[in-house]
Scaffold this active site. Structure first.
Site, PDB file in Angstrom:
ATOM      1  N   HIS A 133       0.860  -1.184   0.000  1.00 31.41           N
ATOM      2  CA  HIS A 133       0.000   0.000   0.000  1.00 31.41           C
ATOM      3  C   HIS A 133       0.905   1.245   0.000  1.00 31.41           C
ATOM      4  O   HIS A 133       1.966   1.246   0.636  1.00 31.41           O
ATOM      5  CB  HIS A 133      -0.912  -0.001   1.240  1.00 31.41           C
ATOM      6  N   GLU A 146      -3.930   2.303  -7.164  1.00 36.35           N
ATOM      7  CA  GLU A 146      -4.318   3.390  -6.257  1.00 36.35           C
ATOM      8  C   GLU A 146      -3.387   4.576  -6.478  1.00 36.35           C
ATOM      9  O   GLU A 146      -2.297   4.632  -5.887  1.00 36.35           O
ATOM     10  CB  GLU A 146      -4.190   2.936  -4.795  1.00 36.35           C
TER      11      GLU A 146
HETATM   12  P1  13P Z   1      -9.684   6.358   0.361  1.00 37.39           P
HETATM   13  O1  13P Z   1     -10.830   5.525  -0.183  1.00 37.39           O
HETATM   14  O2  13P Z   1      -9.943   6.884   1.743  1.00 37.39           O
HETATM   15  O3  13P Z   1      -9.234   7.386  -0.611  1.00 37.39           O
HETATM   16  O4  13P Z   1      -8.455   5.331   0.564  1.00 37.39           O
HETATM   17  C1  13P Z   1      -8.116   4.487  -0.477  1.00 37.39           C
HETATM   18  C2  13P Z   1      -7.131   3.516   0.032  1.00 37.39           C
HETATM   19  O5  13P Z   1      -6.015   3.879   0.367  1.00 37.39           O
HETATM   20  C3  13P Z   1      -7.549   2.117   0.147  1.00 37.39           C
HETATM   21  O6  13P Z   1      -6.468   1.281   0.360  1.00 37.39           O
END
Ligand code: 13P
Length: 260
Positions: free
Chosen positions: A98, A170
């Site tokens: 992550h 992400e």
């Molecule tokens: P948000 O949905 O709060 O933007 O976070 C995304 C995330 O980091 C999920 O792993």
């Protein structure tokens, strides 16, 4: 049909009491919805996993994912948690790489490759996260960075191993900012990730690619309809039972649409 995934990443939120209350409220609703082949997961803090695991069934509508694990099987690593510790308490997957761990714990791609292998060896599913920073994007390096993250974090892996994981795209600038990536960007990057994996591992590999970053019940229907989007990795909007259930329903509707 491609399996769809919804994962709530709770990060460092909720006490055990709150986590249990969430699960107790969520379970009957999920059982009533009939989530079919959807993979619905929650990724709470390590501290809550064992209590939450007692409330679920391995064949039930919700499963658990850990937010991290150590790359070694066991050893003198104070403060760490092994993959085996997780798999023996009904955890079925682990988030790897992550951006918050890359950023704050300085985890790099070569370490992540070891973690992916460890998780696979333990029989759990790795959810490998990738995504560019705002600076990378401004410099036009988003594709180079994401390709590098994938290549290096999957270094030495066979097509059979890669087929067992899921990837989450992400973009760092979209996480927790309320600034969701545009559908053009999501479509472009998911296609790019798909192609990168196909080129490296061959045509029979269909790794699910989830989107994460400010995804919520207002924007999810459009995101989940985009090509090569196999669901979502959700932060903020997974912290309330109502919005999490709304997201499950939206994804289920999209999965059923595509099946017909
Ligand atoms: P948000 O949905 O709060 O933007 O976070 C995304 C995330 O980091 C999920 O792993």
């Amino acid at each position: 049909m491609e399996k769809k995934y919804l994962i709530g990443n709770w990060k460092m939120y909720k006490t055990t009491k709150e986590a249990i209350a969430f699960m107790q409220q969520l379970l009957p609703t999920l059982e009533a919805i009939d989530t079919g082949s959807l993979g619905v997961f929650l990724a709470p803090s390590f501290v809550h996993l064992s209590d939450m695991a007692k409330l679920i069934d391995r064949k039930g509508p919700i499963q658990l994912v850990a937010q991290n694990c150590h790359h070694e099987a066991e050893g003198a690593f104070t403060g760490e948690v092994s993959a085996a510790m997780l798999s023996t308490i009904k955890v079925s997957g682990v988030l790897i790489g992550h951006s918050e761990r890359r950023m704050y714990q300085k985890e790099d791609n070569s370490l992540l490759a070891k973690k992916v292998k460890r998780v696979l060896k333990t029989g759990m599913q790795p959810f490998l996260c990738c995504g560019e920073s705002l600076e990378d994007r401004k410099n036009g390096k988003h594709k180079t960075i994401v390709k590098q993250q994938l290549q290096e974090s999957l270094c030495g892996m066979t097509p059979d191993e890669v087929a067992k994981l899921a990837v989450a795209y992400e973009p760092v600038w979209a996480i927790g900012t309320g600034e969701v990536a545009s559908l053009d960007i999501i479509t472009e990057m998911h296609y790019f990730i798909r192609q990168t994996l196909l080129e490296a591992y061959g045509g029979s590999i269909k790794v699910p690619i989830l989107y994460g970053g400010s995804c919520n019940p207002q924007n999810a229907a459009a995101i989940f309809s985009a090509p090569n989007v196999a669901g979502g990795l959700i932060g903020g909007a997974s912290l309330q039972v109502d919005s999490f259930i709304q997201l499950v329903k939206i994804l289920l509707e999209k999965a059923n649409d595509k099946a017909h």
